[in-house]
Write an enzyme that holds these catalytic residues in place. Structure first.
Site, PDB file in Angstrom:
ATOM      1  N   LYS A   1       1.206  19.104  40.876  1.00 55.07           N
ATOM      2  CA  LYS A   1       2.274  18.334  41.504  1.00 55.07           C
ATOM      3  C   LYS A   1       2.751  18.931  42.822  1.00 55.07           C
ATOM      4  O   LYS A   1       3.129  18.208  43.748  1.00 55.07           O
ATOM      5  CB  LYS A   1       3.441  18.190  40.524  1.00 55.07           C
ATOM      6  CG  LYS A   1       3.098  17.275  39.353  1.00 55.07           C
ATOM      7  CD  LYS A   1       4.249  17.166  38.380  1.00 55.07           C
ATOM      8  CE  LYS A   1       4.001  16.090  37.335  1.00 55.07           C
ATOM      9  NZ  LYS A   1       2.762  16.234  36.594  1.00 55.07           N
TER      10      LYS A   1
ATOM     11  N   LYS B   1       9.814  20.677  36.269  1.00 55.66           N
ATOM     12  CA  LYS B   1       8.608  19.927  35.895  1.00 55.66           C
ATOM     13  C   LYS B   1       7.398  20.842  35.899  1.00 55.66           C
ATOM     14  O   LYS B   1       7.217  21.647  36.809  1.00 55.66           O
ATOM     15  CB  LYS B   1       8.374  18.776  36.886  1.00 55.66           C
ATOM     16  CG  LYS B   1       9.470  17.746  36.905  1.00 55.66           C
ATOM     17  CD  LYS B   1       9.264  16.703  37.986  1.00 55.66           C
ATOM     18  CE  LYS B   1       8.096  15.814  37.695  1.00 55.66           C
ATOM     19  NZ  LYS B   1       8.003  14.709  38.684  1.00 55.66           N
TER      20      LYS B   1
ATOM     21  N   GLY C   1       2.737  12.607  31.330  1.00 57.92           N
ATOM     22  CA  GLY C   1       3.084  11.982  30.066  1.00 57.92           C
ATOM     23  C   GLY C   1       4.468  12.352  29.560  1.00 57.92           C
ATOM     24  O   GLY C   1       4.742  12.242  28.367  1.00 57.92           O
ATOM     25  N   GLY C   2       5.365  12.803  30.457  1.00 54.04           N
ATOM     26  CA  GLY C   2       6.717  13.139  30.043  1.00 54.04           C
ATOM     27  C   GLY C   2       6.854  14.518  29.424  1.00 54.04           C
ATOM     28  O   GLY C   2       7.959  14.931  29.073  1.00 54.04           O
TER      29      GLY C   2
ATOM     30  N   HIS D   1      12.335   4.408  37.377  1.00 55.85           N
ATOM     31  CA  HIS D   1      10.927   4.823  37.466  1.00 55.85           C
ATOM     32  C   HIS D   1      10.108   3.592  37.835  1.00 55.85           C
ATOM     33  O   HIS D   1       9.928   2.686  37.028  1.00 55.85           O
ATOM     34  CB  HIS D   1      10.481   5.392  36.115  1.00 55.85           C
ATOM     35  CG  HIS D   1       9.060   5.848  36.083  1.00 55.85           C
ATOM     36  ND1 HIS D   1       8.699   7.144  35.807  1.00 55.85           N
ATOM     37  CD2 HIS D   1       7.901   5.186  36.282  1.00 55.85           C
ATOM     38  CE1 HIS D   1       7.379   7.250  35.836  1.00 55.85           C
ATOM     39  NE2 HIS D   1       6.870   6.065  36.117  1.00 55.85           N
TER      40      HIS D   1
ATOM     41  N   HIS E   1      12.113  11.637  28.774  1.00 53.25           N
ATOM     42  CA  HIS E   1      11.050  11.484  29.776  1.00 53.25           C
ATOM     43  C   HIS E   1       9.799  10.809  29.225  1.00 53.25           C
ATOM     44  O   HIS E   1       8.767  10.783  29.882  1.00 53.25           O
ATOM     45  CB  HIS E   1      10.682  12.839  30.407  1.00 53.25           C
ATOM     46  CG  HIS E   1      11.861  13.593  30.942  1.00 53.25           C
ATOM     47  ND1 HIS E   1      12.638  13.120  31.977  1.00 53.25           N
ATOM     48  CD2 HIS E   1      12.422  14.768  30.560  1.00 53.25           C
ATOM     49  CE1 HIS E   1      13.610  13.987  32.218  1.00 53.25           C
ATOM     50  NE2 HIS E   1      13.506  14.995  31.381  1.00 53.25           N
TER      51      HIS E   1
ATOM     52  N   GLU F   1       3.350   7.063  40.980  1.00 54.70           N
ATOM     53  CA  GLU F   1       4.682   6.972  40.394  1.00 54.70           C
ATOM     54  C   GLU F   1       5.743   7.347  41.420  1.00 54.70           C
ATOM     55  O   GLU F   1       5.616   8.339  42.136  1.00 54.70           O
ATOM     56  CB  GLU F   1       4.793   7.886  39.173  1.00 54.70           C
ATOM     57  CG  GLU F   1       3.864   7.476  38.038  1.00 54.70           C
ATOM     58  CD  GLU F   1       4.150   8.197  36.736  1.00 54.70           C
ATOM     59  OE1 GLU F   1       4.860   9.236  36.771  1.00 54.70           O
ATOM     60  OE2 GLU F   1       3.684   7.748  35.681  1.00 54.70           O
TER      61      GLU F   1
ATOM     62  N   ARG G   1      -5.811   8.302  36.219  1.00 53.84           N
ATOM     63  CA  ARG G   1      -6.433   7.758  35.004  1.00 53.84           C
ATOM     64  C   ARG G   1      -5.848   6.382  34.747  1.00 53.84           C
ATOM     65  O   ARG G   1      -4.955   5.929  35.462  1.00 53.84           O
ATOM     66  CB  ARG G   1      -6.126   8.655  33.806  1.00 53.84           C
ATOM     67  CG  ARG G   1      -4.622   8.911  33.632  1.00 53.84           C
ATOM     68  CD  ARG G   1      -4.295   9.651  32.365  1.00 53.84           C
ATOM     69  NE  ARG G   1      -2.947  10.165  32.329  1.00 53.84           N
ATOM     70  CZ  ARG G   1      -1.864   9.462  32.051  1.00 53.84           C
ATOM     71  NH1 ARG G   1      -1.972   8.162  31.796  1.00 53.84           N
ATOM     72  NH2 ARG G   1      -0.666  10.018  32.020  1.00 53.84           N
TER      73      ARG G   1
END
Length: 638
Positions: free
Chosen positions: A116, A158, A164-165, A208, A235, A275, A297
């Site tokens: 990230k 994060k 995937g939260g 989101h 999340h 996102e 993905r």
């Protein structure tokens, strides 16, 4: 075109891929662990190969075994689905090096967007707006705390390799930072094998918003519009919809253009999702939407995009992986109607959303009809078991209607009809959430569920209407099963207290029954209402608005059971102890964390029910524990 395909996944996504592959005439190969030997995806595939024990780290996450299964079965390509190895660049490269077709983006694209911090730097260079935060290499807790203090609370920790939260923690004050950091790093290491984190400013009214993108090897990249995934818990997405409520055309064009720039910046091929986080305090505005991350993905929520565009994204994946161009141009794609998806999880919302495992003795999902069309994606059937080794999602329920209000109402009706027992699900929670006035009026926020927990989380007690319906079913059953109906207790009751009995100078009393659902007792007047009933040797299985319970006549001899109120802290589920924060003899206070468990890839903290002393400690970090195991016993302070 690819002639044979191995699906390196399980559950509903494996079944979803198999369905499209079969329609295209592609031979399918499933892989499975010990726990999945009789799974639905194994039965649906043309061939299945065993790849190891039940834990994912010994089977689905072992790339060498997956590739060996592809080679031995003669599969020409590997589709990773989502989760597991789907965003593992080294695995993608190993697939290619083995002479197989990788149905996904290039390893280089996965690496570019997988971390990230590096992805955000790349997005800044591409002119894509990003949220303020710390992306540095220095991972010392002191440095991370200093950066969080400088950004200003609340902040979001994060996992750099997350998705995937998982590996995310909100921190509201400086004194919480160290505890949340350590918890986040443990979860990140467990889920991704990488405990590095970044720090972001937490947006107080966040929505989101994500954009589906698709690229091919001919230089074409298109978007398939946006989805709104703001309804989340811890999340984890719960409800997803497309298009996003309140999105005007100008804002849509801006965000979709930014998504295309992001995809082109990494030469993206295949299905991907960009996102964004939006500050919705003043509605959706183009200048208040920032890049969060890219998922390289197919997403769990891809069906809502398929429904509004009429596109089969899995078919596109297979065609593009075969070297074909994207089937449609950007100007040939349009939004048609409204689609909403609900994720059905094996969990108990009334008990802190703890995972629920065990046999699916009863499992019924509403089927589609001409009057009430719907789409169900699942990887389990009645008679199978839910394992603690994998993600708790057992199905996705999707509807497509001409308007958002119609879609919400239709999906709420479908969720209300889900029957699952003895495994608990979140169907009642989904029903209440979809009918909540804030959701109906599109006042969305990623914190909505937490803020409205009192109204959307089902109560522990059964609804009176549900109990009355169960009482009517028991009464009409017409048999005196000793387990179900305590005749001796009825015989001991005075004449005037008998069902349908009477008393001189008084009107007949309405019949009432004493029922139990195994945890609580109820007195109810039977009523033939809208409760859905299934007869069972153990009682009657009653469902109303998604809440399913087993009822029987309450015994009169009473029963005792231990709870946290007596100081015994029991494991609420099978799992692995990841942290023990106390020692025998320690003094603890109400709410203090004692032990942390990991199950179904999520951490769950067990806390002290009152002030006292640790009299007994049976938990050890790294140990596997069974449901009901005594972990800690607290002696109450004088």
């Amino acid at each position: 075109m690819i002639e044979s395909l191995l699906i390196a996944n399980r559950g509903e996504i494996a079944c979803r891929i198999i369905r499209t592959a079969r329609a295209m005439g592609v031979r399918t190969v499933a892989v499975y662990s010990d726990a999945d030997a009789n799974a639905l995806h194994v039965r649906q595939a043309d061939q299945a190969v065993h790849i190891g024990p039940s834990p994912a780290r010994e089977s689905y996450l072992v790339g060498e075994r997956v590739i060996a299964a592809a080679k031995s079965s003669g599969a020409a390509a590997i589709h990773p689905g989502y989760g597991f190895l789907s965003e593992n660049a080294d695995f993608a490269q190993a697939v290619i090096d083995a002479g197989l077709i990788w149905v996904g983006p290039s390893p280089g694209s996965i690496r570019a967007m997988g971390l990230k911090d590096a992805a955000k730097e790349r997005m800044i260079a591409a002119g894509v707006p990003v949220t303020p935060g710390y992306l540095g290499e220095d991972q010392l807790p002191e440095r991370l705390q200093k950066e969080a203090d400088a950004i200003g609370y609340p902040v979001l920790i994060k996992a750099v390799a997350g998705g995937g939260g998982k590996g995310m923690r909100r921190v509201d004050a400086a004194q919480q930072f160290d505890e949340m950091l350590q918890s986040c790093k443990r979860e990140a290491a467990s889920s991704f094998g990488d405990d590095r984190v970044l720090i972001e400013k937490y947006i107080l009214s966040p929505r989101h918003i994500e954009v589906q993108v698709f690229g091919d090897t001919h230089g074409n990249v298109v978007h398939l519009f946006e989805r709104d995934c703001s309804l989340q818990r811890r999340h984890q997405k719960v409800i997803e919809e497309a298009p996003a409520p309140g999105m005007d055309e100008t804002t849509r064009e801006t965000i979709c253009a930014a998504a295309l720039r992001a995809a082109k910046a990494v030469d993206y091929v295949g299905a991907g999702t960009i996102e964004f986080i939006a500050d919705a305090s003043e509605g959706l505005r183009a200048d208040r939407i920032w890049f969060m991350e890219m998922n390289t993905r197919l997403q769990v929520e891809h069906p809502v995009t398929e429904e509004i565009t009429g596109v089969d994204l899995v078919e596109w994946q297979l065609r593009v992986a075969s070297g074909e161009p994207i089937p449609l141009r950007q100007d040939e794609l349009a939004i048609n109607g409204w689609a909403i998806e609900a994720r059905l999880y094996a969990e108990d919302p009334s008990n802190g959303f703890l995972p629920s495992v065990g046999p699916l003795t009863h499992f019924n999902l509403p089927s589609s009809s001409q009057r009430n069309p719907n789409r169900v994606e699942t990887g389990v059937t009645e008679g199978q078991s839910i394992s603690a080794d994998y993600d708790p999602m057992i199905a996705k329920l999707i509807v497509h209607r001409s308007s958002r209000s119609e879609a919400l109402d239709a999906l709420a009706r479908i969720c209300a009809l889900v029957i699952c027992w003895p495994v608990r699900t979140n169907s009642a929670f989904l029903t209440r959430l979809l009918r909540n006035e804030a959701v109906q009026s599109a006042q969305l926020d990623t914190g909505l569920i937490a803020m409205r927990a009192a109204t959307v989380i089902p109560p522990v007690e059964a609804a009176p209407e549900l109990v009355a319906g169960a009482a009517h079913a028991i009464l009409m059953r017409g048999r005196r099963d000793p387990y179900l109906y305590d005749e001796e207790a009825l015989a001991r009751r005075p004449l005037w207290d008998q069902p349908n009995g009477f008393r001189l100078n008084r009107a007949p009393r309405p019949l009432s029954l004493q029922l139990t659902d195994g945890s609580r007792s109820y007195e109810s007047v039977p009523d033939e209402n809208r409760t859905w009933i299934i007869d069972s040797p153990n009682g009657v299985l009653a469902t109303l608005d998604g809440d399913t319970r087993m009822f029987r006549i309450a015994r009169t001899d009473g029963a005792a059971s231990g709870t946290a109120t007596d100081g015994a802290i029991l494991s609420p589920m099978p799992g692995r102890v990841t942290a023990v924060d106390v020692a025998a003899g320690d003094t603890v206070t109400t709410g203090q964390r004692l032990v942390t468990l990991e199950a179904m890839k999520m951490e769950h903290s067990l806390t002290a029910p009152f002030d006292g002393t640790v009299a007994e400690l049976n938990a050890e970090a790294g140990a596997q524990v069974t449901e009901g195991a005594l972990l800690v016993r607290i002696e109450k302070a004088e």
